[in-house]
Design an enzyme around this catalytic site. Structure first.
Site, mmCIF file in Angstrom:
data_model
loop_
_atom_site.group_PDB
_atom_site.id
_atom_site.type_symbol
_atom_site.label_atom_id
_atom_site.label_comp_id
_atom_site.label_asym_id
_atom_site.label_seq_id
_atom_site.Cartn_x
_atom_site.Cartn_y
_atom_site.Cartn_z
ATOM 1 C CG ASP A 222 -1.886 1.066 1.341
ATOM 2 O OD1 ASP A 222 -1.632 2.156 0.776
ATOM 3 O OD2 ASP A 222 -2.937 0.861 1.978
ATOM 4 C CG ASN B 109 0.338 4.531 -12.472
ATOM 5 O OD1 ASN B 109 -0.206 5.243 -13.298
ATOM 6 N ND2 ASN B 109 -0.208 3.394 -12.025
ATOM 7 C CB SER C 67 -3.849 14.378 -13.778
ATOM 8 O OG SER C 67 -5.050 14.641 -14.469
ATOM 9 C CE1 TYR D 168 -6.476 11.996 -9.667
ATOM 10 C CE2 TYR D 168 -7.218 13.674 -11.213
ATOM 11 C CZ TYR D 168 -6.529 12.506 -10.954
ATOM 12 O OH TYR D 168 -5.890 11.842 -11.982
ATOM 13 C CB ALA E 131 -5.547 19.911 -4.006
ATOM 14 C CB SER E 132 -3.536 15.049 -4.745
ATOM 15 O OG SER E 132 -4.106 14.506 -5.934
ATOM 16 C CE LYS E 133 -3.073 12.307 -9.936
ATOM 17 N NZ LYS E 133 -2.127 11.170 -9.879
HETATM 18 N N1 LIG Z 1 -7.437 7.353 -16.357
HETATM 19 C C1 LIG Z 1 -7.311 8.648 -16.547
HETATM 20 O O1 LIG Z 1 -8.070 9.275 -17.303
HETATM 21 C C2 LIG Z 1 -6.203 9.396 -15.852
HETATM 22 C C3 LIG Z 1 -5.936 10.700 -16.273
HETATM 23 C C4 LIG Z 1 -4.915 11.405 -15.659
HETATM 24 C C5 LIG Z 1 -4.170 10.808 -14.653
HETATM 25 N N2 LIG Z 1 -4.459 9.545 -14.253
HETATM 26 C C6 LIG Z 1 -3.636 8.971 -13.173
HETATM 27 O O2 LIG Z 1 -3.104 7.737 -13.614
HETATM 28 C C7 LIG Z 1 -2.741 6.973 -12.476
HETATM 29 C C8 LIG Z 1 -3.196 5.537 -12.674
HETATM 30 O O3 LIG Z 1 -4.612 5.482 -12.624
HETATM 31 P P1 LIG Z 1 -5.487 4.674 -13.670
HETATM 32 O O4 LIG Z 1 -6.152 5.665 -14.539
HETATM 33 O O5 LIG Z 1 -4.695 3.597 -14.306
HETATM 34 O O6 LIG Z 1 -6.635 4.121 -12.693
HETATM 35 P P2 LIG Z 1 -6.910 2.709 -12.038
HETATM 36 O O7 LIG Z 1 -7.221 1.716 -13.102
HETATM 37 O O8 LIG Z 1 -7.934 2.968 -10.990
HETATM 38 O O9 LIG Z 1 -5.531 2.274 -11.363
HETATM 39 C C9 LIG Z 1 -5.121 2.790 -10.134
HETATM 40 C C10 LIG Z 1 -3.992 1.927 -9.616
HETATM 41 O O10 LIG Z 1 -3.516 2.486 -8.400
HETATM 42 C C11 LIG Z 1 -3.454 1.456 -7.425
HETATM 43 N N3 LIG Z 1 -3.625 2.013 -6.089
HETATM 44 C C12 LIG Z 1 -4.609 2.840 -5.642
HETATM 45 N N4 LIG Z 1 -4.424 3.097 -4.344
HETATM 46 C C13 LIG Z 1 -3.300 2.445 -3.967
HETATM 47 C C14 LIG Z 1 -2.610 2.308 -2.739
HETATM 48 N N5 LIG Z 1 -3.013 2.925 -1.622
HETATM 49 N N6 LIG Z 1 -1.487 1.538 -2.711
HETATM 50 C C15 LIG Z 1 -1.060 0.906 -3.820
HETATM 51 N N7 LIG Z 1 -1.675 0.992 -4.999
HETATM 52 C C16 LIG Z 1 -2.789 1.750 -5.067
HETATM 53 C C17 LIG Z 1 -4.564 0.478 -7.803
HETATM 54 O O11 LIG Z 1 -4.286 -0.830 -7.332
HETATM 55 P P3 LIG Z 1 -4.928 -1.568 -6.070
HETATM 56 O O12 LIG Z 1 -6.330 -1.083 -5.924
HETATM 57 O O13 LIG Z 1 -4.795 -3.013 -6.440
HETATM 58 O O14 LIG Z 1 -4.045 -1.189 -4.933
HETATM 59 C C18 LIG Z 1 -4.432 0.495 -9.320
HETATM 60 O O15 LIG Z 1 -3.417 -0.390 -9.729
HETATM 61 C C19 LIG Z 1 -3.364 7.671 -11.281
HETATM 62 O O16 LIG Z 1 -2.390 8.408 -10.585
HETATM 63 C C20 LIG Z 1 -4.370 8.616 -11.906
HETATM 64 O O17 LIG Z 1 -4.617 9.746 -11.110
HETATM 65 C C21 LIG Z 1 -5.446 8.828 -14.832
#
Ligand SMILES: NC(=O)c1ccc[n+]([C@@H]2O[C@H](COP(=O)([O-])OP(=O)(O)OC[C@H]3O[C@@H](n4cnc5c(N)ncnc54)[C@H](OP(=O)(O)O)[C@@H]3O)[C@@H](O)[C@H]2O)c1
Length: 263
Positions: free
Chosen positions: A61, A88, A139, A152, A154-156
């Protein structure tokens, strides 16, 4: 095939789905040993069975400093080196600021931002030795902001501010720092997003469903690492126009965003 990545070791967080999964699989295919970290063991094992023995599964985690340190230690003890960290893991939100519990903000900051500090603290010395890479998935919402994403966004923004500062501090040590600012990507991001009381939103947003694939996004990220880019923007035209307006005409962008659908 290009040999840039062969024999290197990376840690990738959030590797069980979406962008992190695609990045892990692509790196493994290029000959990288990848410590792939997430909380869901089953999904990590599925990744390993698909992408092969270069994937080193690590269940952890990112909000726990000990888990982040252990992921780094596993990479170094197994392969003797660490060439890069791609932070990520992240969680989004869908809720109005005035209705959102403060704890939701804290949880988002822990996952998206403070985790980066743990990896920096425990990984930097190893990455300096290889003159490697520190990258984080921020992001477009780290550049400008839409409604119902206040925590979100704010964090990014925090993540980008932090990395832009440490880049200046560690550049002279030969470490490459890259900020990844995706637009919409077809992942579980909205499904896993938090609502005002911290429960899961549970729905796939239309905008995400029409975004880039995780594979397209991962390709941009690997190219950015190989060419030591400062920033990469894996995104569609609409999000890139938003980026342009945010810099040159932010009030115009506000007028557009106040009317645009946020879910
Ligand atoms: N999809 C978009 O449109 C988009 C756009 C801009 C930026 N992003 C960014 O891209 C990144 C990846 O997200 P995604 O879009 O691929 O979404 P996702 O499919 O929801 O994947 C999120 C990943 O983060 C892991 N995670 C979440 N909380 C965690 C924790 N406390 N410890 C360890 N792992 C954790 C999840 O795994 P587990 O639940 O198995 O731990 C999962 O593997 C994120 O930072 C997101 O903000 C996404």
């Amino acid at each position: 095939m290009n040999k840039f990545f062969k024999g290197k070791t990376f840690v990738v967080t959030g590797a069980s789905s979406g962008i992190g999964r695609a990045v892990s699989a692509r790196l493994a295919k290029r000959g990288v040993k990848v410590v792939s970290m997430a909380r869901t063991l089953k999904k990590l094992e599925a990744l390993k069975s698909q992408a092969g023995p270069n994937i080193i599964v690590f269940q952890g985690d990112v909000t726990r400093e000990d888990d982040c340190r252990s992921a780094i230690e596993l990479a170094v003890s197994t392969t003797g080196r660490l060439d890069g960290i791609i932070h990520n893991a992240g969680v989004s939100m869908r809720a109005l600021a005035e209705e959102t519990d403060i704890q939701v903000y804290r949880d988002i900051m822990e996952t998206n931002f403070f985790s980066m500090l743990y990896f920096f603290k425990h990984g930097l010395q190893h990455v300096i030795k290889t003159k490697g890479h520190i990258a984080a998935v921020s992001s477009m919402m780290g550049r400008y902001s839409t409604q119902e994403r206040s925590g979100y966004n704010a964090s990014k923004h925090a993540l980008q501010g932090y990395l832009n500062s440490v880049r200046l501090e560690i550049m002279k040590k030969g470490v490459h720092v890259m900020v990844i600012s995706p637009g919409f990507v077809q992942t579980e991001n909205s499904v896993n997003a938090l609502t005002a009381d911290g429960s899961r939103y549970g729905k796939m947003d239309r905008a995400l469903a029409g975004g880039l694939t995780p594979g397209q996004t991962a390709a941009v990220i690997l190219d950015g690492i190989e060419h030591r880019k400062r920033d990469v923007f894996p995104a569609g035209l609409k999000e890139k126009i938003g980026l342009f307006l945010s810099k040159w005409a932010p009030s115009v962008l506000d007028k557009v965003l106040i009317k645009s659908k946020v879910k």
